[in-house]
Design a protein around this motif. Structure first.
Motif, PDB file in Angstrom:
ATOM      1  N   GLY A   4       0.666  -1.109  -0.175  1.00  0.00           N
ATOM      2  CA  GLY A   4       0.050  -0.078   0.076  1.00  0.00           C
ATOM      3  C   GLY A   4       0.935   1.305   0.086  1.00  0.00           C
ATOM      4  N   GLU A   5       0.141   2.370  -0.075  1.00  0.00           N
ATOM      5  CA  GLU A   5       0.720   3.813   0.120  1.00  0.00           C
ATOM      6  C   GLU A   5      -0.189   4.622   0.855  1.00  0.00           C
ATOM      7  N   VAL A   6       0.732   5.725   1.471  1.00  0.00           N
ATOM      8  CA  VAL A   6      -0.136   6.767   2.001  1.00  0.00           C
ATOM      9  C   VAL A   6       0.487   8.022   1.310  1.00  0.00           C
ATOM     10  N   GLN A   7      -0.654   8.941   0.982  1.00  0.00           N
ATOM     11  CA  GLN A   7       0.130  10.122   0.582  1.00  0.00           C
ATOM     12  C   GLN A   7      -0.511  11.574   1.424  1.00  0.00           C
ATOM     13  N   ASN A   8       0.344  12.217   1.377  1.00  0.00           N
ATOM     14  CA  ASN A   8       0.303  13.624   2.371  1.00  0.00           C
ATOM     15  C   ASN A   8      -0.842  14.401   1.273  1.00  0.00           C
ATOM     16  N   VAL A   9      -1.836  14.844   1.374  1.00  0.00           N
ATOM     17  CA  VAL A   9      -2.979  15.448   0.636  1.00  0.00           C
ATOM     18  C   VAL A   9      -3.527  16.590   1.713  1.00  0.00           C
ATOM     19  N   ASN A  10      -3.112  17.590   1.443  1.00  0.00           N
ATOM     20  CA  ASN A  10      -3.691  18.943   2.176  1.00  0.00           C
ATOM     21  C   ASN A  10      -3.425  18.849   3.822  1.00  0.00           C
ATOM     22  N   GLY A  11      -2.089  18.091   4.181  1.00  0.00           N
ATOM     23  CA  GLY A  11      -1.776  17.991   5.521  1.00  0.00           C
ATOM     24  C   GLY A  11      -2.484  16.837   6.169  1.00  0.00           C
ATOM     25  N   ARG A  12      -3.106  15.874   5.336  1.00  0.00           N
ATOM     26  CA  ARG A  12      -3.811  14.491   5.927  1.00  0.00           C
ATOM     27  C   ARG A  12      -3.056  13.549   5.126  1.00  0.00           C
ATOM     28  N   LEU A  13      -2.653  12.423   6.084  1.00  0.00           N
ATOM     29  CA  LEU A  13      -2.269  11.136   5.786  1.00  0.00           C
ATOM     30  C   LEU A  13      -3.348  10.263   5.328  1.00  0.00           C
ATOM     31  N   THR A  14      -3.349   9.958   4.060  1.00  0.00           N
ATOM     32  CA  THR A  14      -4.448   9.001   3.642  1.00  0.00           C
ATOM     33  C   THR A  14      -4.092   7.981   2.566  1.00  0.00           C
ATOM     34  N   PRO A  25      -9.446   0.185   1.015  1.00  0.00           N
ATOM     35  CA  PRO A  25      -9.243   1.018   0.231  1.00  0.00           C
ATOM     36  C   PRO A  25      -9.078   2.720   0.607  1.00  0.00           C
ATOM     37  N   ARG A  26      -9.431   2.706   1.881  1.00  0.00           N
ATOM     38  CA  ARG A  26      -9.208   3.895   2.530  1.00  0.00           C
ATOM     39  C   ARG A  26      -8.790   3.955   3.992  1.00  0.00           C
ATOM     40  N   ILE A  27      -7.389   4.307   4.205  1.00  0.00           N
ATOM     41  CA  ILE A  27      -6.978   4.202   5.366  1.00  0.00           C
ATOM     42  C   ILE A  27      -6.395   5.731   5.738  1.00  0.00           C
ATOM     43  N   GLY A  28      -6.362   5.990   7.071  1.00  0.00           N
ATOM     44  CA  GLY A  28      -5.782   7.434   7.484  1.00  0.00           C
ATOM     45  C   GLY A  28      -4.808   7.104   8.594  1.00  0.00           C
ATOM     46  N   LEU A  29      -3.946   7.923   8.685  1.00  0.00           N
ATOM     47  CA  LEU A  29      -2.792   7.967   9.730  1.00  0.00           C
ATOM     48  C   LEU A  29      -3.097   9.307  10.521  1.00  0.00           C
ATOM     49  N   ARG A  30      -3.592   9.145  11.935  1.00  0.00           N
ATOM     50  CA  ARG A  30      -3.775  10.428  12.818  1.00  0.00           C
ATOM     51  C   ARG A  30      -2.795  10.253  13.921  1.00  0.00           C
ATOM     52  N   LYS A  31      -1.829  11.664  13.754  1.00  0.00           N
ATOM     53  CA  LYS A  31      -0.951  11.774  14.656  1.00  0.00           C
ATOM     54  C   LYS A  31      -1.436  11.674  16.143  1.00  0.00           C
ATOM     55  N   VAL A  32      -0.694  11.056  16.992  1.00  0.00           N
ATOM     56  CA  VAL A  32      -1.185  10.515  18.463  1.00  0.00           C
ATOM     57  C   VAL A  32      -0.381  11.795  19.324  1.00  0.00           C
ATOM     58  N   GLU A  33      -1.305  12.570  20.213  1.00  0.00           N
ATOM     59  CA  GLU A  33      -0.870  13.488  21.034  1.00  0.00           C
ATOM     60  C   GLU A  33      -0.631  12.767  22.361  1.00  0.00           C
ATOM     61  N   SER A  34       0.529  12.705  22.815  1.00  0.00           N
ATOM     62  CA  SER A  34       0.889  12.252  24.144  1.00  0.00           C
ATOM     63  C   SER A  34       2.213  12.632  24.634  1.00  0.00           C
ATOM     64  N   THR A  35       2.315  12.615  26.089  1.00  0.00           N
ATOM     65  CA  THR A  35       3.728  13.157  26.385  1.00  0.00           C
ATOM     66  C   THR A  35       4.447  11.774  26.848  1.00  0.00           C
ATOM     67  N   SER A  36       3.921  10.732  26.834  1.00  0.00           N
ATOM     68  CA  SER A  36       4.410   9.439  26.882  1.00  0.00           C
ATOM     69  C   SER A  36       5.450   8.872  25.764  1.00  0.00           C
ATOM     70  N   ASP A  37       6.779   8.542  26.167  1.00  0.00           N
ATOM     71  CA  ASP A  37       7.687   8.281  25.253  1.00  0.00           C
ATOM     72  C   ASP A  37       7.568   6.673  24.662  1.00  0.00           C
ATOM     73  N   ARG A  38       6.414   6.140  25.194  1.00  0.00           N
ATOM     74  CA  ARG A  38       6.056   4.814  24.800  1.00  0.00           C
ATOM     75  C   ARG A  38       5.001   4.929  23.955  1.00  0.00           C
ATOM     76  N   ALA A  39       4.426   5.807  23.871  1.00  0.00           N
ATOM     77  CA  ALA A  39       3.018   6.105  23.096  1.00  0.00           C
ATOM     78  C   ALA A  39       3.502   5.934  21.409  1.00  0.00           C
ATOM     79  N   PRO A  40       2.584   5.426  20.469  1.00  0.00           N
ATOM     80  CA  PRO A  40       2.632   5.314  19.382  1.00  0.00           C
ATOM     81  C   PRO A  40       2.885   7.046  18.514  1.00  0.00           C
ATOM     82  N   LEU A  41       3.353   6.998  17.330  1.00  0.00           N
ATOM     83  CA  LEU A  41       3.336   8.203  16.774  1.00  0.00           C
ATOM     84  C   LEU A  41       2.052   8.457  16.014  1.00  0.00           C
TER      85      LEU A  41
END
Length: 152
Positions: A4-14, A25-41
């Motif tokens: 697969g692939e993910v493109q950066n379209v208008n600041g959204r990774l889909t 057919p449609r996935i997205g990456l959502r940035k995780v907001e966390s102060t933990s160093d073990r949290a996913p990106l």
């Protein structure tokens, strides 16, 4: 293997993921907001059958042991899958990612691999099926107890 692939379209990774048995057919990456160093990106999201976004995985920052190249590593999981699908996302020049399926490498319970030895065929010696009963010309050698007249 790229799945697969993910493109950066208008600041959204889909993007999308497709294998022989999985079609997202449609996935997205959502940035995780966390102060933990073990949290996913990132969280991996997809649309479910009701067209709602649901989380199906997470990605952490990783680096290649050989080159030091940064990439994202994680897995896609869903109750409909027999086991999680491990993935690695490698950055592209346009700010997106190429998605690759990654096989878990060494497993101690199988002697270092998925049931196979890490040694080459020549290094394995005679611990397999034993010596051949065929001569250089293909004729039967060393076995006198077989009856060639009996059909198989």
């Amino acid at each position: 293997m790229n799945i697969g692939e993910v493109q950066n379209v208008n600041g959204r990774l889909t993007g999308s993921i497709a294998t022989r048995t999985i079609d997202l057919p449609r996935i997205g990456l959502r940035k995780v907001e966390s102060t933990s160093d073990r949290a996913p990106l990132y969280e991996i999201l997809t649309l479910n059958v009701a067209r709602r976004w649901v989380q199906i995985g997470a990605l952490w920052e990783a680096a290649s042991k050989k080159t030091g190249e940064a990439f994202l590593a994680g897995s896609v999981d869903d109750p409909g899958l027999p086991e999680p699908l491990p993935v690695a996302l490698f950055p592209t020049e346009d700010g997106g990612y190429t998605i690759a399926w990654r096989r878990e490498t060494l497993r101690a319970e199988f002697n270092g691999g998925f049931g196979a030895s890490q040694r080459s065929y020549d290094e394995r010696g005679q611990s397999g099926f034993g010596e051949s009963t065929a001569g250089a010309d293909g004729s039967l050698m060393g076995r006198n107890d077989l009856d060639d007249e009996v059909p198989y």
